[in-house]
Design a protein around this motif. Sequence first.
Motif, mmCIF file in Angstrom:
data_model
loop_
_atom_site.group_PDB
_atom_site.id
_atom_site.type_symbol
_atom_site.label_atom_id
_atom_site.label_comp_id
_atom_site.label_asym_id
_atom_site.label_seq_id
_atom_site.Cartn_x
_atom_site.Cartn_y
_atom_site.Cartn_z
ATOM 1 N N ASP A 126 -6.201 -19.247 -5.050
ATOM 2 C CA ASP A 126 -6.021 -18.710 -6.397
ATOM 3 C C ASP A 126 -5.322 -17.348 -6.270
ATOM 4 O OD1 ASP A 126 -7.302 -20.847 -7.585
ATOM 5 O OD2 ASP A 126 -9.298 -19.924 -7.381
ATOM 6 N N PRO A 127 -4.675 -16.894 -7.337
ATOM 7 C CA PRO A 127 -3.980 -15.578 -7.262
ATOM 8 C C PRO A 127 -4.972 -14.412 -7.299
ATOM 9 C CG PRO A 127 -3.766 -16.507 -9.450
ATOM 10 C CD PRO A 127 -4.428 -17.558 -8.623
ATOM 11 N N GLU A 128 -5.730 -14.251 -6.234
ATOM 12 C CA GLU A 128 -6.762 -13.208 -6.181
ATOM 13 C C GLU A 128 -6.873 -12.571 -4.797
ATOM 14 O OE1 GLU A 128 -10.356 -15.191 -7.255
ATOM 15 O OE2 GLU A 128 -10.379 -16.485 -5.484
ATOM 16 N N VAL A 129 -5.854 -12.769 -3.969
ATOM 17 C CA VAL A 129 -5.883 -12.233 -2.611
ATOM 18 C C VAL A 129 -5.251 -10.842 -2.596
ATOM 19 C CG1 VAL A 129 -5.178 -12.601 -0.209
ATOM 20 C CG2 VAL A 129 -5.755 -14.557 -1.669
ATOM 21 N N THR A 130 -5.891 -9.919 -1.897
ATOM 22 C CA THR A 130 -5.378 -8.555 -1.753
ATOM 23 C C THR A 130 -4.463 -8.480 -0.533
ATOM 24 O OG1 THR A 130 -7.374 -7.611 -2.743
ATOM 25 C CG2 THR A 130 -6.011 -6.139 -1.396
ATOM 26 N N ILE A 131 -3.288 -7.910 -0.723
ATOM 27 C CA ILE A 131 -2.338 -7.740 0.377
ATOM 28 C C ILE A 131 -2.251 -6.254 0.701
ATOM 29 C CG2 ILE A 131 -0.029 -8.226 1.237
ATOM 30 C CD1 ILE A 131 -1.588 -10.727 0.420
ATOM 31 N N ILE A 132 -2.514 -5.910 1.944
ATOM 32 C CA ILE A 132 -2.510 -4.516 2.377
ATOM 33 C C ILE A 132 -1.422 -4.314 3.426
ATOM 34 C CG2 ILE A 132 -3.846 -2.698 3.535
ATOM 35 C CD1 ILE A 132 -6.365 -4.036 2.425
ATOM 36 N N GLY A 133 -0.591 -3.321 3.184
ATOM 37 C CA GLY A 133 0.380 -2.908 4.190
ATOM 38 C C GLY A 133 -0.200 -1.750 4.979
ATOM 39 N N ALA A 134 -0.189 -1.855 6.322
ATOM 40 C CA ALA A 134 -0.869 -0.837 7.119
ATOM 41 C C ALA A 134 -0.206 -0.699 8.480
ATOM 42 C CB ALA A 134 -2.341 -1.213 7.283
ATOM 43 N N ASN A 135 -0.565 0.397 9.159
ATOM 44 C CA ASN A 135 -0.085 0.567 10.523
ATOM 45 C C ASN A 135 -1.151 0.090 11.511
ATOM 46 O OD1 ASN A 135 -1.988 2.583 10.559
ATOM 47 N ND2 ASN A 135 -0.579 4.227 11.133
ATOM 48 N N GLU A 136 -0.947 0.374 12.800
ATOM 49 C CA GLU A 136 -1.805 -0.200 13.835
ATOM 50 C C GLU A 136 -3.223 0.377 13.878
ATOM 51 O OE1 GLU A 136 0.563 3.183 15.813
ATOM 52 O OE2 GLU A 136 0.835 1.664 14.243
ATOM 53 N N HIS A 137 -3.489 1.501 13.198
ATOM 54 C CA HIS A 137 -4.813 2.127 13.255
ATOM 55 C C HIS A 137 -5.692 1.795 12.044
ATOM 56 C CE1 HIS A 137 -3.544 4.340 16.751
ATOM 57 N NE2 HIS A 137 -2.589 4.984 16.087
ATOM 58 N N PHE A 138 -5.167 1.047 11.088
ATOM 59 C CA PHE A 138 -5.894 0.810 9.838
ATOM 60 C C PHE A 138 -7.219 0.089 10.067
ATOM 61 C CE2 PHE A 138 -6.914 -2.113 6.337
ATOM 62 C CZ PHE A 138 -7.102 -1.213 5.303
ATOM 63 N N ILE A 139 -7.214 -0.978 10.841
ATOM 64 C CA ILE A 139 -8.423 -1.790 11.021
ATOM 65 C C ILE A 139 -9.531 -0.968 11.667
ATOM 66 C CG2 ILE A 139 -9.382 -3.755 12.280
ATOM 67 C CD1 ILE A 139 -6.796 -5.250 11.733
ATOM 68 N N GLN A 140 -9.208 -0.231 12.705
ATOM 69 C CA GLN A 140 -10.221 0.568 13.396
ATOM 70 C C GLN A 140 -10.726 1.707 12.517
ATOM 71 O OE1 GLN A 140 -8.925 2.202 17.132
ATOM 72 N NE2 GLN A 140 -10.931 3.031 17.648
ATOM 73 N N ASN A 141 -9.810 2.422 11.858
ATOM 74 C CA ASN A 141 -10.223 3.550 11.018
ATOM 75 C C ASN A 141 -11.046 3.114 9.815
ATOM 76 O OD1 ASN A 141 -8.580 4.897 12.822
ATOM 77 N ND2 ASN A 141 -7.601 6.173 11.272
ATOM 78 N N SER A 142 -10.863 1.887 9.349
ATOM 79 C CA SER A 142 -11.591 1.386 8.184
ATOM 80 C C SER A 142 -12.943 0.786 8.549
ATOM 81 C CB SER A 142 -10.749 0.327 7.453
ATOM 82 O OG SER A 142 -9.524 0.870 7.019
ATOM 83 N N GLY A 143 -13.285 0.796 9.828
ATOM 84 C CA GLY A 143 -14.570 0.247 10.250
ATOM 85 C C GLY A 143 -14.612 -1.264 10.239
#
Length: 413
Positions: A126-143
């Motif tokens: 369904d049209p409800e997916v969030t798309i995030i543009g990020a660099n290589e540190h986003f996943i780690q910094n976001s916990g």
Amino acid sequence: MFSLVRENIRIALDSIKSQLLRTILTVLIIAIGITALVGILSAVSALENTISSDFSSMGSNTFNIQRYEFTTQRRGRGEERKVNPVISYRNVKAFEDNYVFPGTKTSLSFTGTRSAEVKFENKKTDPEVTIIGANEHFIQNSGLKLDAGRELNFFDIKNNSNLCVIGSDLKKALFEGVNPIGKTISVRGVKFNVIGTLESKGATFGNNQDLRVIIPIQNARSIFTLANIDYAISIMVDNKDMLEGAQDEAIITFRNIRGLNPIEENNFGIERSDDLINRIGSITVYLEYAAWIISIITILGSSIALMNILFVSVTERTREIGVRKALGAKRKTIAFQFFMEAIIIGQLGGIIGIIFGVLIGLLVATLANFNFTTPWFAMFSAFTIAFIVAVVSGLMPALKASKLDPIESLRYE
């Protein structure tokens, strides 16, 4: 001694059964107050646990640069609040190039959309997916933590590779029974190869954190070209002792990027994850105050009702009290009998109120996807309040019953 106590408890229970309707009404009034207290405190506790776990997963050594502070304050009635400019890509790129504090990792990101449709072969969401543009540190910094595969790395970002990491709910929706690693999904007609999947984070305030796709920031910028996109910066410090210095350096760097002179206020916000937890905790305190006020008002009414039913009981059983005194019953025995009635009624109301309060808290937590925990403090408080109500309400009727003159009581019609 124990046989006398047991006999008084039996007499108290018989008296309660003989006035069943009044007893039920009194128990319900007490239960309503206890339910309000336990229910609200349970819901507030679940809210605090959810928010605290969300922010604490980021770690206490992380801080963010964003458009506004966590709380936006108005300068006064009728005055418009200060409008900060958006944090543009030029701002975040300049920050990444100029911020050189040792032992830090800088994450750049923006949310392209929260209503994307993602396709895999003949399946689509369904049209409800969030798309995030990020660099290589986003996943780690976001916990965030990986469930399988790998994160985006420096070379993926540098080469603008068409790679992505997906959330657990998206994996369930498109890849049921299939390993998503190495598979290709389509976002607005652009194909991305899945290199990793994230562990489940759940939903907070209706925002599903597991229904998202993380792609390289430049690829996201080429797909989502809206004006005034607001970017976010997150900085993680390897050594928590260096956090204050890293934060001060970040403020100076970003002020220079914004072109602010020394006397101008910051036109951006800076927040630490532990600051957010503390501020949210200070907000939920008011909800706890509301719970106590509502319950105290209700319990005050229930204590008056309980005292009234016991006074009525003393009046109706005046002759019985006279007979018992004539047979040798002491004043303290008579008082204890009525006192036990108050204790039993109060604790019945407390138990029923606790059960309903916990159920309401559990229901709220389930509907809102909060992390429910057993509200031990609220339950202990409820038992204590129910006991105090019983003691206060039962004391005067018990004393009145114990002071009745046996001769006058025997004459009572």
